[in-house]
Scaffold this motif. Structure first.
Motif, PDB file in Angstrom:
ATOM      1  N   ILE A 203       0.847  -1.210   0.000  1.00  0.00           N
ATOM      2  CA  ILE A 203       0.000   0.000   0.000  1.00  0.00           C
ATOM      3  C   ILE A 203       0.878   1.254   0.000  1.00  0.00           C
ATOM      4  O   ILE A 203       0.648   2.198  -0.762  1.00  0.00           O
ATOM      5  CB  ILE A 203      -0.958  -0.014   1.222  1.00  0.00           C
ATOM      6  CG1 ILE A 203      -1.885  -1.234   1.150  1.00  0.00           C
ATOM      7  CG2 ILE A 203      -1.766   1.282   1.289  1.00  0.00           C
ATOM      8  CD1 ILE A 203      -2.702  -1.506   2.413  1.00  0.00           C
ATOM      9  N   LEU A 204       1.913   1.246   0.828  1.00  0.00           N
ATOM     10  CA  LEU A 204       2.821   2.407   0.867  1.00  0.00           C
ATOM     11  C   LEU A 204       3.484   2.613  -0.494  1.00  0.00           C
ATOM     12  O   LEU A 204       3.589   3.742  -0.981  1.00  0.00           O
ATOM     13  CB  LEU A 204       3.906   2.191   1.936  1.00  0.00           C
ATOM     14  CG  LEU A 204       3.434   2.337   3.392  1.00  0.00           C
ATOM     15  CD1 LEU A 204       4.473   1.771   4.350  1.00  0.00           C
ATOM     16  CD2 LEU A 204       3.166   3.808   3.725  1.00  0.00           C
ATOM     17  N   ALA A 205       3.935   1.524  -1.100  1.00  0.00           N
ATOM     18  CA  ALA A 205       4.621   1.634  -2.394  1.00  0.00           C
ATOM     19  C   ALA A 205       3.662   2.163  -3.459  1.00  0.00           C
ATOM     20  O   ALA A 205       4.040   2.991  -4.297  1.00  0.00           O
ATOM     21  CB  ALA A 205       5.175   0.266  -2.810  1.00  0.00           C
ATOM     22  N   ALA A 206       2.406   1.700  -3.419  1.00  0.00           N
ATOM     23  CA  ALA A 206       1.433   2.150  -4.428  1.00  0.00           C
ATOM     24  C   ALA A 206       1.207   3.652  -4.314  1.00  0.00           C
ATOM     25  O   ALA A 206       1.171   4.371  -5.317  1.00  0.00           O
ATOM     26  CB  ALA A 206       0.113   1.395  -4.257  1.00  0.00           C
ATOM     27  N   ILE A 207       1.083   4.140  -3.086  1.00  0.00           N
ATOM     28  CA  ILE A 207       0.846   5.581  -2.916  1.00  0.00           C
ATOM     29  C   ILE A 207       2.119   6.372  -3.234  1.00  0.00           C
ATOM     30  O   ILE A 207       2.079   7.395  -3.913  1.00  0.00           O
ATOM     31  CB  ILE A 207       0.342   5.876  -1.489  1.00  0.00           C
ATOM     32  CG1 ILE A 207      -1.042   5.240  -1.325  1.00  0.00           C
ATOM     33  CG2 ILE A 207       0.273   7.391  -1.245  1.00  0.00           C
ATOM     34  CD1 ILE A 207      -1.740   5.558  -0.054  1.00  0.00           C
ATOM     35  N   ALA A 208       3.257   5.876  -2.770  1.00  0.00           N
ATOM     36  CA  ALA A 208       4.513   6.630  -2.968  1.00  0.00           C
ATOM     37  C   ALA A 208       4.925   6.671  -4.435  1.00  0.00           C
ATOM     38  O   ALA A 208       5.413   7.693  -4.916  1.00  0.00           O
ATOM     39  CB  ALA A 208       5.621   6.006  -2.127  1.00  0.00           C
TER      40      ALA A 208
END
Ligand code: HSE
Length: 408
Positions: A203-208
């Motif tokens: 999730i963090l990677a998708a947003i970042a």
């Protein structure tokens, strides 16, 4: 009045109801209107609950009630939760979720569905419990080219590691305490095998970085192989053992993502993140490093993030702010094979057996058997390490967290 339906009356769902009731005044002031829990969906009966009159078992009641503005999905899993989220979005209701499994697997589809139906799909509570991190990442750091997100993303394993080190609890005792405090997943193997941290890394990677990363693409190792001997060597080297999730944007546009236990130097801010606390460090080309820190699990901290999302979804009903990212692809995500790290190794043998490893720092620990040795190597890739080990299988091998991503 904002009318809310809560799906699932477990730890987080009941926390959401409690926060709405307990903080009624402040929530009304911030939302500009009052907030009411109209329904709670659960298959179980709660006859003694103050919410007994709100309990329903049939989702269609919620789906077909035009008064319901926001559906809070705290069921967990990716079966009923997926079906109800799809149906709620299609019925024109915003959905707020704490469900990392669902977002990590189906986030792209559900965000598209929300946009098509002009409603919100929000999930701040899915990463870092009560820590505001997804919102700041997508809004406040929008001016940065982000290059890395790394952090302690699972409260249960951090609680276990902290108490194994600090209070000498056994793995099982520490896990039991984490379960009693409502930190652990229904099936705690998702925590200790690193699966929960993997979902949060996605999730963090998708947003970042703007594209979906699927859990199956992320190399994942939990803490089940970490021993007290490893922890003791780490201590002797001035380091702590921490389970980290990490996503690094490579120069070729691909994302390297993995979850694994690491040795973290005492000078690193992640080293002092203990108990149920999580910390996420985001690196941007304008801001440098930013760290988000707070309670990563637990009933009320997680409910705090959910209710804030409900307020946000309601406030932006007319001027909807859509969160989005692109579809993922197989070639987009790579494992940590290209990452150069120093390695902590615990081996059966003596100093004479280390010749092929190159320069190493030899570590000691109280009570070590005569035929056991702990070392820190120079920085190298995993392939290079395997070559230098030349067939010797170490008892333990963990990366030492480097200051910055150093790709081979
Ligand atoms: N089981 C999770 C944890 C809950 O321990 O971090 C919060 O996502």
């Amino acid at each position: 009045m904002v009318k809310v339906a809560i799906l699932g009356f477990g730890v987080v769902g009941s926390g959401v109801a409690e926060v709405i009731r307990r903080n009624e005044e402040v929530i009304t002031a911030r939302a500009g209107v009052g907030m009411e829990v109209k329904y709670i969906l659960d298959l179980r009966d709660f006859p003694d609950s103050p919410y007994a009159d709100k309990m329903v078992k049939d989702f269609s009641v919620i789906e077909q009630d035009p008064e319901v503005d926001v559906v809070v999905e705290t069921i967990g899993g990716a079966k009923a939760a997926l079906e109800f989220t799809r149906r709620a979005l299609k019925a024109g209701k915003s959905v707020v979720s704490s469900n990392k499994e669902l977002v990590a697997q189906h986030g792209y589809e559900l965000l598209c569905l929300a946009r098509e139906n002009k409603v919100s799909y929000r999930f701040e509570a899915s990463v870092g419990g009560g820590i505001p991190v997804l919102h700041p990442l997508s809004q406040c750091l929008a001016a940065n080219r982000l290059t890395e997100v790394r952090g302690i993303l699972n409260g249960t394993t951090n609680y276990i590691l902290t108490h194994m080190i600090g209070t000498g609890l056994s793995f099982e005792e520490a896990l039991k305490e984490a379960q009693e405090r409502g930190y652990a997943e229904h099936d705690p193997s998702a925590d200790i095998e690193g699966i929960d941290a993997c979902r949060k890394t996605c999730i963090l990677a998708a947003i970042a970085f703007g594209r979906h990363v699927y859990p199956s693409q992320v190399s994942t190792e939990g803490i089940t192989k970490v021993t007290l001997a490893d922890v003791s060597y780490a201590d002797a080297a001035g380091m702590r053992v921490k389970l980290l999730g990490r996503a690094i944007r490579q120069d070729d546009g691909k994302v390297m993502a993995y979850v694994a236990p690491h040795l973290v130097r005492h000078s690193d801010p992640l080293a002092d993140v203990d108990d149920v606390f999580n910390a996420i460090i985001v690196r941007g080309n304008a801001i440098g490093d930013v760290m988000f820190y707070g309670r990563g699990a637990g009933k009320l901290p997680t409910a705090s993030a959910v209710v804030a999302d409900v307020i946000d979804a309601f406030q932006h009903q007319r001027t909807r702010r859509f969160l989005s990212w692109d579809e993922g692809s197989e070639a987009y995500v790579v494992g940590p094979e290209g990452l150069c790290s120093q390695w902590f190794l615990r081996l059966r043998g003596t100093v004479r057996d280390l010749e092929g490893l190159g320069p190493v720092t030899i570590l000691g620990r109280p009570g070590a058997p005569a035929d056991e040795i702990g070392v820190i190597t120079e920085a190298m890739t995993h392939d290079e390490l395997s070559k230098r080990l030349n067939g010797t299988a170490p008892l333990s091998a963990m990366r030492v967290l480097d200051e910055s991503a150093d790709l081979a």
